[in-house]
Design an enzyme around this catalytic site. Structure first.
Site, mmCIF file in Angstrom:
data_model
loop_
_atom_site.group_PDB
_atom_site.id
_atom_site.type_symbol
_atom_site.label_atom_id
_atom_site.label_comp_id
_atom_site.label_asym_id
_atom_site.label_seq_id
_atom_site.Cartn_x
_atom_site.Cartn_y
_atom_site.Cartn_z
ATOM 1 N N GLY A 163 19.451 -112.281 42.284
ATOM 2 C CA GLY A 163 20.431 -112.398 41.269
ATOM 3 C C GLY A 163 19.881 -111.499 40.211
ATOM 4 O O GLY A 163 18.550 -111.415 40.130
ATOM 5 N N LEU A 164 20.612 -111.326 39.205
ATOM 6 C CA LEU A 164 20.170 -110.700 37.981
ATOM 7 C C LEU A 164 19.119 -111.466 37.247
ATOM 8 O O LEU A 164 19.315 -112.863 37.287
ATOM 9 C CB LEU A 164 21.510 -110.092 37.034
ATOM 10 C CG LEU A 164 22.270 -109.405 37.580
ATOM 11 C CD1 LEU A 164 23.639 -109.436 36.703
ATOM 12 C CD2 LEU A 164 21.901 -108.000 37.522
ATOM 13 N N SER A 165 18.261 -111.050 36.473
ATOM 14 C CA SER A 165 17.461 -111.821 35.493
ATOM 15 C C SER A 165 18.549 -112.410 34.535
ATOM 16 O O SER A 165 19.582 -112.156 33.993
ATOM 17 C CB SER A 165 16.800 -110.835 34.599
ATOM 18 O OG SER A 165 15.921 -111.467 33.628
ATOM 19 N N ALA A 182 20.344 -114.861 35.976
ATOM 20 C CA ALA A 182 21.414 -115.574 36.599
ATOM 21 C C ALA A 182 21.206 -117.328 37.000
ATOM 22 O O ALA A 182 21.981 -117.925 37.099
ATOM 23 C CB ALA A 182 21.156 -115.045 37.897
ATOM 24 N N GLY A 183 19.818 -117.405 36.882
ATOM 25 C CA GLY A 183 19.487 -118.869 37.069
ATOM 26 C C GLY A 183 18.740 -119.332 38.524
ATOM 27 O O GLY A 183 18.429 -120.470 38.590
ATOM 28 N N LYS A 184 18.201 -118.151 38.777
ATOM 29 C CA LYS A 184 17.357 -118.343 40.225
ATOM 30 C C LYS A 184 16.265 -119.608 39.941
ATOM 31 O O LYS A 184 16.294 -120.405 40.957
ATOM 32 C CB LYS A 184 16.680 -117.041 40.533
ATOM 33 C CG LYS A 184 17.745 -116.132 40.892
ATOM 34 C CD LYS A 184 16.956 -114.533 41.185
ATOM 35 C CE LYS A 184 16.193 -114.014 40.114
ATOM 36 N NZ LYS A 184 17.061 -113.758 38.959
ATOM 37 N N SER A 194 14.750 -109.143 43.625
ATOM 38 C CA SER A 194 15.096 -108.142 44.724
ATOM 39 C C SER A 194 16.272 -107.488 44.888
ATOM 40 O O SER A 194 17.290 -107.730 45.349
ATOM 41 C CB SER A 194 15.062 -109.076 45.901
ATOM 42 O OG SER A 194 15.462 -110.470 45.954
HETATM 43 N N1 LIG Z 1 23.981 -122.977 36.050
HETATM 44 C C1 LIG Z 1 23.507 -122.690 34.698
HETATM 45 N N2 LIG Z 1 24.518 -122.955 33.821
HETATM 46 C C2 LIG Z 1 24.064 -122.730 32.640
HETATM 47 N N3 LIG Z 1 22.837 -121.992 32.338
HETATM 48 C C3 LIG Z 1 21.919 -121.825 33.234
HETATM 49 C C4 LIG Z 1 22.287 -122.051 34.494
HETATM 50 N N4 LIG Z 1 21.336 -121.638 35.390
HETATM 51 C C5 LIG Z 1 20.167 -121.173 34.505
HETATM 52 N N5 LIG Z 1 20.697 -121.474 33.356
HETATM 53 C C6 LIG Z 1 20.156 -120.889 31.988
HETATM 54 O O1 LIG Z 1 19.984 -119.462 31.927
HETATM 55 C C7 LIG Z 1 18.797 -118.987 31.478
HETATM 56 C C8 LIG Z 1 18.130 -118.268 32.653
HETATM 57 O O2 LIG Z 1 17.670 -118.900 33.874
HETATM 58 P P1 LIG Z 1 16.631 -118.751 34.772
HETATM 59 O O3 LIG Z 1 15.310 -118.328 34.139
HETATM 60 O O4 LIG Z 1 16.534 -119.716 35.801
HETATM 61 O O5 LIG Z 1 17.110 -117.440 35.423
HETATM 62 P P2 LIG Z 1 16.397 -116.423 36.426
HETATM 63 O O6 LIG Z 1 17.505 -115.911 37.540
HETATM 64 O O7 LIG Z 1 15.221 -117.050 37.129
HETATM 65 O O8 LIG Z 1 15.789 -115.037 35.793
HETATM 66 P P3 LIG Z 1 14.803 -114.427 36.000
HETATM 67 O O9 LIG Z 1 15.073 -113.201 37.078
HETATM 68 O O10 LIG Z 1 14.514 -113.291 34.635
HETATM 69 O O11 LIG Z 1 13.458 -114.941 36.058
HETATM 70 C C9 LIG Z 1 17.995 -120.412 31.313
HETATM 71 O O12 LIG Z 1 17.801 -120.814 30.054
HETATM 72 C C10 LIG Z 1 18.678 -121.492 31.806
HETATM 73 O O13 LIG Z 1 18.312 -122.604 31.478
HETATM 74 MG MG LIG Z 2 13.147 -116.718 37.315
#
Ligand SMILES: Nc1ncnc2c1ncn2[C@@H]1O[C@H](COP(=O)(O)OP(=O)(O)OP(=O)(O)O)[C@@H](O)[C@H]1O
Ligand SMILES: [Mg+2]
Length: 213
Positions: A44-46, A48-50, A118
């Protein structure tokens, strides 16, 4: 002047390698851990919440007595893959290394949770091919770009829009959404609910029970 052909070098080297089967099998190791090893590959995108969902899933499964491990793109970039850039070749090699490590962890009987943008279909297909059939589950954290950008937890979107980061996924580099991912999550839902839905899928797959009952 001379030319070194990397592929030939690798080919010659691999002629001298023999696959060594281990006495204790992957199924033995899974059985001992009371689960069926697999790899959950979050894409998923940066923003996205992964990472958020991956860590919550890890914590939930661990508390329930499962044997898990998270491989997060950001952490691997500081060690295993610290020599790689974000070019096409760099991303492909980043994914190959992490997939190979995840595969070894699956061989060790673990439920491995990979959290990695990815961005391309080819990346995820290359990763999938490394695993045995049915062991690889793609988890698409489907969160619109506008939502990810509004979150901007790391401030990277802002920098990318200012032209300070080259090849930033979703802004100046492509993200190809999965087609037919085993699990698709609405990234705007509450992480607790998303983890519950993943657990249900793992139960359907039989991952939370030993392979031989
Ligand atoms: N389901 C959700 N609802 C609301 N906020 C969320 C949710 N999932 C994640 N967040 C918030 O969104 C932000 C980004 O989440 P996260 O770091 O998990 O993304 P990521 O996909 O891992 O990004 P990256 O690829 O940059 O590592 C964080 O501040 C997190 O608290
Ligand atoms: Mg991440």
């Amino acid at each position: 002047m001379g030319i070194i052909e990397g592929e030939r070098l690798r080919g010659d080297r691999s002629l001298n390698l023999l696959w060594q089967d281990t006495v204790v099998s992957k199924d033995d190791r899974s059985q001992a851990k009371g689960q069926k090893a697999c790899c959950l590959w979050f894409t998923g995108l940066s923003g996205a919440g992964k990472t958020t969902i991956a860590n919550l899933l890890d914590q939930t499964l661990h508390t329930a007595g499962q044997h898990t491990f998270v491989l997060d793109g950001d952490r691997c970039r500081t060690g295993l893959c610290s020599d790689l850039d974000f070019s096409d070749a760099g991303r492909m090699e980043n994914i190959r290394r992490i997939a190979e490590v995840a595969k070894l962890m699956v061989d060790a009987g673990l439920i491995v949770i990979v959290s990695l943008i990815s961005p391309l279909l080819a990346h995820r297909e290359a990763a999938r091919k490394i695993f045995d059939d049915g062991e690889f589950m793609e988890v698409y954290v489907n969160t619109p770009l506008t939502v990810c950008e509004a979150r901007d937890a790391k401030g990277l979107y802002k920098k990318a829009r200012q032209g300070l980061i080259r090849e930033f996924t979703g802004v100046t580099a492509p993200y190809e959404a999965p087609v037919g991912a085993e699990i698709e999550l609405n990234g705007r839902a509450h992480p607790d609910d998303l983890v519950k839905s993943i657990r249900l899928k793992l139960e359907e797959y039989g991952a939370l029970e030993p392979p031989f009952g």
